[in-house]
Design a protein around this motif. Structure first.
Motif, mmCIF file in Angstrom:
data_model
loop_
_atom_site.group_PDB
_atom_site.id
_atom_site.type_symbol
_atom_site.label_atom_id
_atom_site.label_comp_id
_atom_site.label_asym_id
_atom_site.label_seq_id
_atom_site.Cartn_x
_atom_site.Cartn_y
_atom_site.Cartn_z
ATOM 1 N N VAL A 1 0.860 -1.183 0.000
ATOM 2 C CA VAL A 1 0.000 0.000 0.000
ATOM 3 C C VAL A 1 0.895 1.232 0.000
ATOM 4 N N ALA A 2 0.411 2.284 -0.629
ATOM 5 C CA ALA A 2 1.154 3.543 -0.616
ATOM 6 C C ALA A 2 1.174 4.113 0.798
ATOM 7 N N ARG A 3 2.164 4.922 1.105
ATOM 8 C CA ARG A 3 2.307 5.429 2.469
ATOM 9 C C ARG A 3 1.198 6.390 2.867
ATOM 10 N N SER A 4 0.345 6.785 1.881
ATOM 11 C CA SER A 4 -0.795 7.643 2.195
ATOM 12 C C SER A 4 -2.097 6.850 2.300
ATOM 13 N N TYR A 5 -1.993 5.519 2.179
ATOM 14 C CA TYR A 5 -3.210 4.715 2.020
ATOM 15 C C TYR A 5 -3.968 4.514 3.325
ATOM 16 N N SER A 6 -5.296 4.629 3.218
ATOM 17 C CA SER A 6 -6.203 4.233 4.288
ATOM 18 C C SER A 6 -7.511 3.861 3.616
ATOM 19 N N GLY A 7 -7.938 2.614 3.794
ATOM 20 C CA GLY A 7 -9.160 2.173 3.121
ATOM 21 C C GLY A 7 -9.777 0.967 3.789
ATOM 22 N N THR A 8 -11.006 0.698 3.441
ATOM 23 C CA THR A 8 -11.743 -0.433 4.008
ATOM 24 C C THR A 8 -12.193 -1.359 2.890
ATOM 25 N N VAL A 9 -11.946 -2.641 3.080
ATOM 26 C CA VAL A 9 -12.335 -3.663 2.121
ATOM 27 C C VAL A 9 -13.423 -4.521 2.760
ATOM 28 N N ALA A 10 -14.506 -4.774 2.029
ATOM 29 C CA ALA A 10 -15.586 -5.630 2.525
ATOM 30 C C ALA A 10 -15.297 -7.066 2.104
ATOM 31 N N VAL A 11 -15.069 -7.944 3.072
ATOM 32 C CA VAL A 11 -14.678 -9.320 2.790
ATOM 33 C C VAL A 11 -15.791 -10.266 3.213
ATOM 34 N N PRO A 12 -16.277 -11.136 2.314
ATOM 35 C CA PRO A 12 -17.321 -12.095 2.698
ATOM 36 C C PRO A 12 -16.834 -13.045 3.786
ATOM 37 N N VAL A 13 -17.719 -13.383 4.711
ATOM 38 C CA VAL A 13 -17.391 -14.334 5.775
ATOM 39 C C VAL A 13 -17.850 -15.724 5.358
ATOM 40 N N SER A 14 -17.193 -16.750 5.869
ATOM 41 C CA SER A 14 -17.552 -18.119 5.500
ATOM 42 C C SER A 14 -18.644 -18.701 6.395
ATOM 43 N N ASP A 15 -18.826 -18.117 7.587
ATOM 44 C CA ASP A 15 -19.827 -18.613 8.534
ATOM 45 C C ASP A 15 -20.728 -17.451 8.954
ATOM 46 N N PRO A 16 -21.782 -17.177 8.183
ATOM 47 C CA PRO A 16 -22.635 -16.022 8.487
ATOM 48 C C PRO A 16 -23.255 -16.063 9.879
ATOM 49 N N THR A 17 -23.661 -17.246 10.344
ATOM 50 C CA THR A 17 -24.318 -17.334 11.648
ATOM 51 C C THR A 17 -23.368 -16.927 12.771
ATOM 52 N N ALA A 18 -22.144 -17.437 12.719
ATOM 53 C CA ALA A 18 -21.154 -17.043 13.726
ATOM 54 C C ALA A 18 -20.896 -15.543 13.674
ATOM 55 N N PHE A 19 -20.877 -14.987 12.470
ATOM 56 C CA PHE A 19 -20.644 -13.555 12.303
ATOM 57 C C PHE A 19 -21.748 -12.738 12.951
ATOM 58 N N VAL A 20 -22.990 -13.152 12.780
ATOM 59 C CA VAL A 20 -24.115 -12.439 13.395
ATOM 60 C C VAL A 20 -24.006 -12.477 14.920
ATOM 61 N N LEU A 21 -23.717 -13.657 15.469
ATOM 62 C CA LEU A 21 -23.639 -13.794 16.923
ATOM 63 C C LEU A 21 -22.493 -12.965 17.489
ATOM 64 N N GLN A 22 -21.339 -13.003 16.842
ATOM 65 C CA GLN A 22 -20.197 -12.204 17.290
ATOM 66 C C GLN A 22 -20.524 -10.711 17.240
ATOM 67 N N SER A 23 -21.216 -10.311 16.175
ATOM 68 C CA SER A 23 -21.564 -8.899 16.011
ATOM 69 C C SER A 23 -22.560 -8.446 17.079
ATOM 70 N N PHE A 24 -23.520 -9.312 17.415
ATOM 71 C CA PHE A 24 -24.504 -8.932 18.426
ATOM 72 C C PHE A 24 -23.855 -8.820 19.803
ATOM 73 N N GLU A 25 -22.971 -9.749 20.124
ATOM 74 C CA GLU A 25 -22.280 -9.654 21.417
ATOM 75 C C GLU A 25 -21.497 -8.344 21.502
ATOM 76 N N ARG A 26 -20.861 -7.970 20.405
ATOM 77 C CA ARG A 26 -20.117 -6.702 20.393
ATOM 78 C C ARG A 26 -21.061 -5.523 20.592
#
Length: 479
Positions: free
Chosen positions: A252-277
């Motif tokens: 990455v360039a030294r000025s870089y700052s960005g967000t990448v949306a990456v698909p998760v392999s286990d949607p159910t675990a992702f929902v539960l982790q997100s709700f706890e957070r």
């Protein structure tokens, strides 16, 4: 003699004017389409074309119309039409938070159960509004809850546990190919089943910093570096197949700052982790076991519903599917009407609907709802018959409203077919271009068309230009 010398040229001039002023007959629609297919040598592609006058009930032009073609995202026409027939335009998905337990002062003890219905819009970035998990967490805090102990259970059983359909290339799942490519389907979803990964440059030669929310949603192997360049990035974020391990490579360039949306392999675990957070962010302490209902021997007693989140009416969801060509939404909708919540059941349900519309399905293969599968096959003839059927269907208005108009902003026709009265769905994969929909003839007759180009070697923009010019030819006249 002098007088006749003047008369002769005048008669010649008059004859020339009369002959030259006569209007040559306009080329037929067939001739014009043939001319367009021979321009730029695009006729080397495998073309499938069907143009059908809905009012005259007459095929205006046909080329390989009974042959099978890869439809790409034109598959979404089949998906949205079937869903409108089965679910209806007013259908709303429901996501429910159940509670079965006891309350000891400010502490909840027992089971919290998140039950999904396959809603693609739950927490989706495509839908304006508040994050439902954040809202629920804050409501619990406002009710005086300070601590939750027990199990947080994800119920995703409305769908089967096969997140990917047949015919997808592994690159869709492991590499960043574009927006909503390779997202896992699931009965319980959240934020389009993608996790935001924020990458920021550090000092030249050092790895960039990486932040994931929630932190335990994915594991990171960071092999990327920060370069000394001010601009220019070669960052790649790949996911190991069937795992949540992300591997960062490149620089990455030294000025870089960005967000990448990456698909998760286990949607159910992702929902539960997100709700706890979200609960913790609302000031609630948690001592929770996060459990997929599939890992329990017996189905738990749901107890009482605490909160319910309803989606918007399906007509609005269909518009996201077709206008934006949202692959994730299409796959969720596909399984929503599928028998057993499976892709295979959805394929059978789609074919059943098509047969009810008197469409021959013997040459059709349906493996997914989005058209990403290279195993899907559709004939132009079947497509125009479906469009004709939906033109008379009780959900006609919702179906038509879901299709992009020529030049409509923020749709897949944003930069195409301006000033042309057309409503149509685009389709594109490697070596595949398609466009199917409706236009109107100068005599006021409504026309359904399906245009497919497969296996071409010409530049893709020439194929798309040819498709658009064929639509213009249909809309401008020609017998």
């Amino acid at each position: 003699m002098r007088r006749s010398w003047f008369l002769l040229p005048l008669s010649v001039v008059l004859l020339s004017v009369l002959v030259g002023g006569s209007t040559a007959p306009a080329p037929s629609l067939s001739d014009e389409i043939q001319r367009l297919l021979q321009r730029w040598q695009v006729d080397q592609a495998f073309w499938g074309i069907a143009v059908y006058d809905l009012d005259a009930e007459q095929m205006l032009y046909s080329r390989n119309a009974s042959q099978s073609f890869l439809p790409a995202s034109n598959q979404k026409i089949l998906t949205s039409a079937t869903a409108l027939d089965v679910l209806g335009s007013t259908h709303r998905y429901e996501t429910v938070l159940h509670y079965n337990g006891t309350t000891n002062g400010a502490t909840m003890q027992g089971d919290l159960i998140l039950e999904g219905s396959g809603d693609p819009t739950f927490g989706s970035t495509e839908v304006r509004g508040e994050d439902p998990l954040k809202v629920w967490a804050q409501k619990l805090a406002d009710m005086g809850v300070e601590r939750i102990e027990g199990r947080l259970i994800g119920d995703d059983n409305v769908f089967d546990d096969q997140p990917y359909p047949g015919g997808w290339t592994v690159d869709y799942i492991t590499e960043q190919k574009g927006r909503y490519m390779g997202n896992s389907a699931g009965g319980l979803t959240y934020r389009d089943n993608v996790v935001p990964v924020t990458v920021r440059a550090t000092r030249p030669g050092a790895p960039p910093s990486v932040e994931v929310q929630p932190e335990n949603a994915v594991s990171i192997t960071n092999r990327a570096t920060t370069s000394s360049r001010w601009r220019g990035n070669t960052l790649q974020v790949n996911r190991t197949f069937s795992t949540n391990e992300l591997v960062l490579t490149g620089s990455v360039a030294r000025s870089y700052s960005g967000t990448v949306a990456v698909p998760v392999s286990d949607p159910t675990a992702f929902v539960l982790q997100s709700f706890e957070r979200r609960l913790q962010e609302a000031g609630i302490e948690t001592d929770l076991d996060l459990v997929d209902i599939d890992n329990l021997d017996d189905r738990p007693d749901e107890g009482s519903p605490l909160f319910v989140e309803y989606s918007r009416p399906f007509a609005e969801i269909a518009a996201v599917v077709n206008k934006e060509s949202n692959n994730f939404y299409a796959e969720q909708v596909f399984r929503s009407f599928g028998w057993g919540g499976s892709a295979r059941g959805a394929s059978r349900r789609t074919k059943s609907f098509l047969r009810e519309a008197d469409i021959n399905t013997r040459k059709l293969l349906i493996h997914d709802g989005s058209g990403l599968s290279r195993k899907d096959l559709v004939t132009p003839q079947a497509m125009v018959k479906l469009l004709a059927h939906m033109n008379e269907h009780e959900e006609r208005e919702a179906f038509l409203a879901s299709l992009p108009r020529g030049g409509e902003r923020n749709t897949t026709l944003d930069y195409r077919l301006h000033r042309t009265d057309v409503q149509a769905k685009t389709g594109s994969l490697e070596f595949v271009r398609a466009l199917s929909g409706y236009t109107e003839r100068p005599n006021g007759n409504r026309v359904a068309f399906a245009l497919f180009a497969n296996n071409y070697t010409s530049p893709s923009y020439r194929i798309s230009r040819t498709i658009d010019d064929i639509v213009r030819a249909v809309a401008s006249g020609g017998s």
